[in-house]
Design a protein around this motif. Structure first.
Motif, PDB file in Angstrom:
ATOM      1  N   TYR A 273       3.821  -4.570  15.920  1.00  0.00           N
ATOM      2  CA  TYR A 273       2.889  -3.549  15.438  1.00  0.00           C
ATOM      3  C   TYR A 273       2.983  -3.313  13.934  1.00  0.00           C
ATOM      4  O   TYR A 273       2.182  -2.576  13.372  1.00  0.00           O
ATOM      5  CB  TYR A 273       3.154  -2.218  16.164  1.00  0.00           C
ATOM      6  CG  TYR A 273       3.109  -2.338  17.662  1.00  0.00           C
ATOM      7  CD1 TYR A 273       1.898  -2.432  18.337  1.00  0.00           C
ATOM      8  CD2 TYR A 273       4.292  -2.372  18.417  1.00  0.00           C
ATOM      9  CE1 TYR A 273       1.847  -2.546  19.722  1.00  0.00           C
ATOM     10  CE2 TYR A 273       4.251  -2.480  19.798  1.00  0.00           C
ATOM     11  CZ  TYR A 273       3.033  -2.570  20.446  1.00  0.00           C
ATOM     12  OH  TYR A 273       2.992  -2.684  21.815  1.00  0.00           O
ATOM     13  N   VAL A 274       3.984  -3.908  13.282  1.00  0.00           N
ATOM     14  CA  VAL A 274       4.206  -3.723  11.849  1.00  0.00           C
ATOM     15  C   VAL A 274       4.413  -5.081  11.192  1.00  0.00           C
ATOM     16  O   VAL A 274       5.211  -5.888  11.674  1.00  0.00           O
ATOM     17  CB  VAL A 274       5.451  -2.837  11.572  1.00  0.00           C
ATOM     18  CG1 VAL A 274       5.583  -2.539  10.078  1.00  0.00           C
ATOM     19  CG2 VAL A 274       5.397  -1.546  12.371  1.00  0.00           C
TER      20      VAL A 274
ATOM     21  N   LYS B 284       5.561   1.571  19.961  1.00  0.00           N
ATOM     22  CA  LYS B 284       4.285   1.600  19.229  1.00  0.00           C
ATOM     23  C   LYS B 284       4.150   2.882  18.421  1.00  0.00           C
ATOM     24  O   LYS B 284       3.674   2.878  17.280  1.00  0.00           O
ATOM     25  CB  LYS B 284       3.117   1.449  20.196  1.00  0.00           C
ATOM     26  CG  LYS B 284       1.769   1.289  19.516  1.00  0.00           C
ATOM     27  CD  LYS B 284       0.668   1.011  20.520  1.00  0.00           C
ATOM     28  CE  LYS B 284      -0.672   0.803  19.821  1.00  0.00           C
ATOM     29  NZ  LYS B 284      -1.754   0.503  20.802  1.00  0.00           N
TER      30      LYS B 284
ATOM     31  N   ALA C 233       6.438   2.643  15.430  1.00  0.00           N
ATOM     32  CA  ALA C 233       5.907   1.690  14.455  1.00  0.00           C
ATOM     33  C   ALA C 233       4.863   2.315  13.539  1.00  0.00           C
ATOM     34  O   ALA C 233       4.729   1.921  12.379  1.00  0.00           O
ATOM     35  CB  ALA C 233       5.311   0.488  15.188  1.00  0.00           C
TER      36      ALA C 233
ATOM     37  N   LEU D 271       9.191  -3.857  17.558  1.00  0.00           N
ATOM     38  CA  LEU D 271       8.482  -3.127  16.504  1.00  0.00           C
ATOM     39  C   LEU D 271       7.607  -4.050  15.666  1.00  0.00           C
ATOM     40  O   LEU D 271       6.521  -3.661  15.222  1.00  0.00           O
ATOM     41  CB  LEU D 271       9.494  -2.411  15.602  1.00  0.00           C
ATOM     42  CG  LEU D 271      10.160  -1.155  16.164  1.00  0.00           C
ATOM     43  CD1 LEU D 271      11.363  -0.761  15.309  1.00  0.00           C
ATOM     44  CD2 LEU D 271       9.167  -0.002  16.240  1.00  0.00           C
ATOM     45  N   SER D 272       8.073  -5.276  15.452  1.00  0.00           N
ATOM     46  CA  SER D 272       7.346  -6.199  14.574  1.00  0.00           C
ATOM     47  C   SER D 272       6.012  -6.655  15.165  1.00  0.00           C
ATOM     48  O   SER D 272       5.193  -7.252  14.470  1.00  0.00           O
ATOM     49  CB  SER D 272       8.216  -7.426  14.249  1.00  0.00           C
ATOM     50  OG  SER D 272       8.435  -8.213  15.407  1.00  0.00           O
TER      51      SER D 272
END
Length: 206
Positions: free
Chosen positions: A67-68, A37, A40, A64-65
């Motif tokens: 949070y992004v 997090k 990210a 990661l995806s």
């Protein structure tokens, strides 16, 4: 004024390894949600992501995806880590016996030209990523995120800066670190200095 594109390289999350043994060729990543997090928060939204097709990089990208926002996620074979072939998962002491008559390196397990049985050398990996970088082209300036491996990031630095493979494998690339580049399109590369410029190497998202 010419506006360059940006590349943000991320080394995958760490993997579980057994003391005294080389890691497998395709181990799982250890995902720490707090660190993911935090990392990210340093990434731009709605970019193309290029991801090595190995499990640890895919798992890092998926974590990661959350949070992004990702515009598109492309699996790219040329971004895979060096294949250690028959040495993967073996005792380090056994592999050292096979290497004892070869040239040794101060900062790397093996020298760039050495290829493990049924594997590949760092020089082969460097050639792969060099081809990918040469072929990379955006119609308009943009930022891309690349989730890959330490060897690929070192190979990128060798290609971009002209660093000898023997020297570049001594550069530390930490797990979940950021290495940032910017590059010009081939049509804009009309003056001295080349297409690529390094912005940061091995930045940790602390």
């Amino acid at each position: 004024m010419v506006k360059p594109s940006k590349l943000i390289f991320i080394r995958h999350a760490p993997v579980d390894t057994e003391v005294g043994y080389l890691p497998d060729n395709d181990p799982d990543a250890i995902i720490n949600e707090f660190k993911i997090k935090n990392l990210a928060s340093y990434l731009p939204q709605d970019c193309i992501w290029y991801v090595s097709p190995l499990k640890r990089t895919i798992q890092t990208a998926k974590a990661l995806s959350k949070y992004v926002a990702v515009k598109d996620m492309i699996l790219e074979k040329k971004l895979k880590e060096q294949n250690f072939g028959d040495w993967a998962g073996r005792k380090i002491s056994e592999v050292w016996q096979e290497l004892k008559n070869n040239s040794q390196h101060n900062f790397s397990f093996i020298c760039p030209e050495i290829s493990p049985p049924n594997g590949e050398s760092f020089l082969t990996q460097l050639e792969r990523v060099s081809i990918w970088l040469e072929e990379l082209h955006f119609h308009d300036p943009q930022t891309a995120v690349i989730i890959t491996h330490a060897g690929i990031i070192r190979g990128t630095l060798s290609f971009v800066l002209g660093i000898e493979p023997d020297k570049v494998i001594g550069i530390e690339i930490s797990h979940l670190s950021l290495t940032r580049l910017e590059f010009l399109s081939k049509t804009d590369d009309i003056n001295r200095g080349g297409r690529f410029r390094i912005l940061a190497i091995n930045n940790k998202a602390d």
